[in-house]
Enzyme design. Sequence first.
Site, PDB file in Angstrom:
ATOM      1  N   LYS A 179       0.828  -1.209   0.000  1.00 39.24           N
ATOM      2  CA  LYS A 179       0.000   0.000   0.000  1.00 39.24           C
ATOM      3  C   LYS A 179       0.868   1.268   0.000  1.00 39.24           C
ATOM      4  O   LYS A 179       2.088   1.186   0.053  1.00 39.24           O
ATOM      5  CB  LYS A 179      -0.970  -0.042   1.186  1.00 39.24           C
ATOM      6  CG  LYS A 179      -1.953  -1.244   1.110  1.00 39.24           C
ATOM      7  CD  LYS A 179      -2.997  -1.069   0.049  1.00 39.24           C
ATOM      8  CE  LYS A 179      -3.828  -2.251  -0.387  1.00 39.24           C
ATOM      9  NZ  LYS A 179      -4.341  -3.246   0.480  1.00 39.24           N
TER      10      LYS A 179
HETATM   11  C1  LIG Z   1      -5.508  -4.263   0.816  1.00 38.44           C
HETATM   12  C2  LIG Z   1      -6.970  -4.028   0.867  1.00 38.44           C
HETATM   13  C3  LIG Z   1      -7.712  -4.272   2.025  1.00 38.44           C
HETATM   14  C4  LIG Z   1      -7.161  -5.009   3.208  1.00 38.44           C
HETATM   15  O1  LIG Z   1      -6.083  -4.421   3.819  1.00 38.44           O
HETATM   16  P1  LIG Z   1      -5.287  -5.265   4.928  1.00 38.44           P
HETATM   17  O2  LIG Z   1      -4.499  -4.208   5.637  1.00 38.44           O
HETATM   18  O3  LIG Z   1      -4.418  -6.242   4.179  1.00 38.44           O
HETATM   19  O4  LIG Z   1      -6.266  -5.925   5.796  1.00 38.44           O
HETATM   20  C5  LIG Z   1      -9.038  -3.912   2.053  1.00 38.44           C
HETATM   21  N1  LIG Z   1      -9.626  -3.373   0.979  1.00 38.44           N
HETATM   22  C6  LIG Z   1      -8.962  -3.148  -0.174  1.00 38.44           C
HETATM   23  C7  LIG Z   1      -9.685  -2.534  -1.322  1.00 38.44           C
HETATM   24  C8  LIG Z   1      -7.613  -3.497  -0.275  1.00 38.44           C
HETATM   25  O5  LIG Z   1      -6.968  -3.325  -1.427  1.00 38.44           O
END
Ligand SMILES: *Cc1c(COP(=O)(O)O)cnc(C)c1O
Length: 388
Positions: free
Chosen positions: A186
């Site tokens: 991210k």
């Molecule tokens: C990555 C992601 C999540 C989950 O994030 P985590 O921190 O891995 O739990 C939720 N929604 C979307 C759209 C994502 O891309």
Amino acid sequence: MMSRKSFLPFHLPDVDGSELEYIEEVINSGWLTSGPMVRQFEQEFSDSVGAQYAVAVNSCTAGMHLALEAIGLKSNDEVITSPYTFAATGEVIRYFDAKPVFVDIDKTTFNIDTALIEPAISERTKAILPIHIAGLAVDMDPILNIAKQNKLMVVEDAAHAFPTTYKGKRVGSIGDLACFSFYATKTITTAEGGMVCTNNARWAERCRTMSLHGISKNAWNRYAADGSWQYDIIAPGFKYNMTDIAAAMGLAQLRKSDRMWHRRNQIANQYNSAFISIPEIEIPYFDNENQHAWHLYMVRLNLEMLTINRNQFVKELIDQNIGVSVHFIPLHLHPYYQKSYGYEADDFPVSHQQYKREISLPIYNRMSDEDVRYIVGVVKEIIDRHKR
Ligand SMILES: *Cc1c(COP(=O)(O)O)cnc(C)c1O
């Protein structure tokens, strides 16, 4: 044909000396789990998005679970969301034995089609859960209006949306609760981690309590010099707290996030100007009013102009040492949702159609101009070889 010897990964985090320095500080302090570093990270993150409260957790998924718990989601309630998302968005609704009610996406933005929300509201609807796909702000005003008129809560999946703005406000300060992800790929990362942001003191407190076993005082207070050994369990909570080691990394990332965003924005501009004149490709939607986080650079192929499909296009990119991805396989195409709710592919035709033509190209600040030029060159060359 163009070529490069080493594989260009789809994503590389920008982790270097400053993360190590802060992590070392935590290790030397002797306090490894939720403590002063978490508090510092929460403070600086909430300041940065303009939210009154921020609760650090160990994933965005955990954050969304806590947010829905805080607003009192119950079994058989309904939550309106779109299928064009990652597994987490749907599963957190199912944790409550509540029902994800999907509505299709807008063809241009990949975000929820706000015109479809009102017809999907029923007596059981409790909340709307929009996703800011790729870091492009959802059109929040109509959603907030619908929510107000129908007494619904708005919980945002902001996993991609740091730093995203909507009409001059940062995502994190707009809906009732917004949940960010700091997963390794991210826009900023703590390896695994997340943050729940809200302006509501009661929900923030509930999320904090439930993130640590439903214990009414958190461990930090409990073991501080002026703390006490006593605690009350007020509900069967979860184990979702963030560690100080993770927060140290997050703080280092947050403090360089502007520079990281500027570079991604530059790469997006480089892609845009290279692809805008190529009719076989549709560049991602953006506008100059709202800041796009550019977590993802999602292009679409105009398949009717090509002799190969998206999967073949992806394979050609990988064959030329470029890491790419596809975002997302809509939830309603997965076996669990098909079996549980009887969905068929064209129940959400826009999601299905856009999914078939989407490819996400690498976009992260460690990419060089040469990396971008290489990708652009390979994309153009694949198109030239497979034009109709
Ligand atoms: C990555 C992601 C999540 C989950 O994030 P985590 O921190 O891995 O739990 C939720 N929604 C979307 C759209 C994502 O891309």
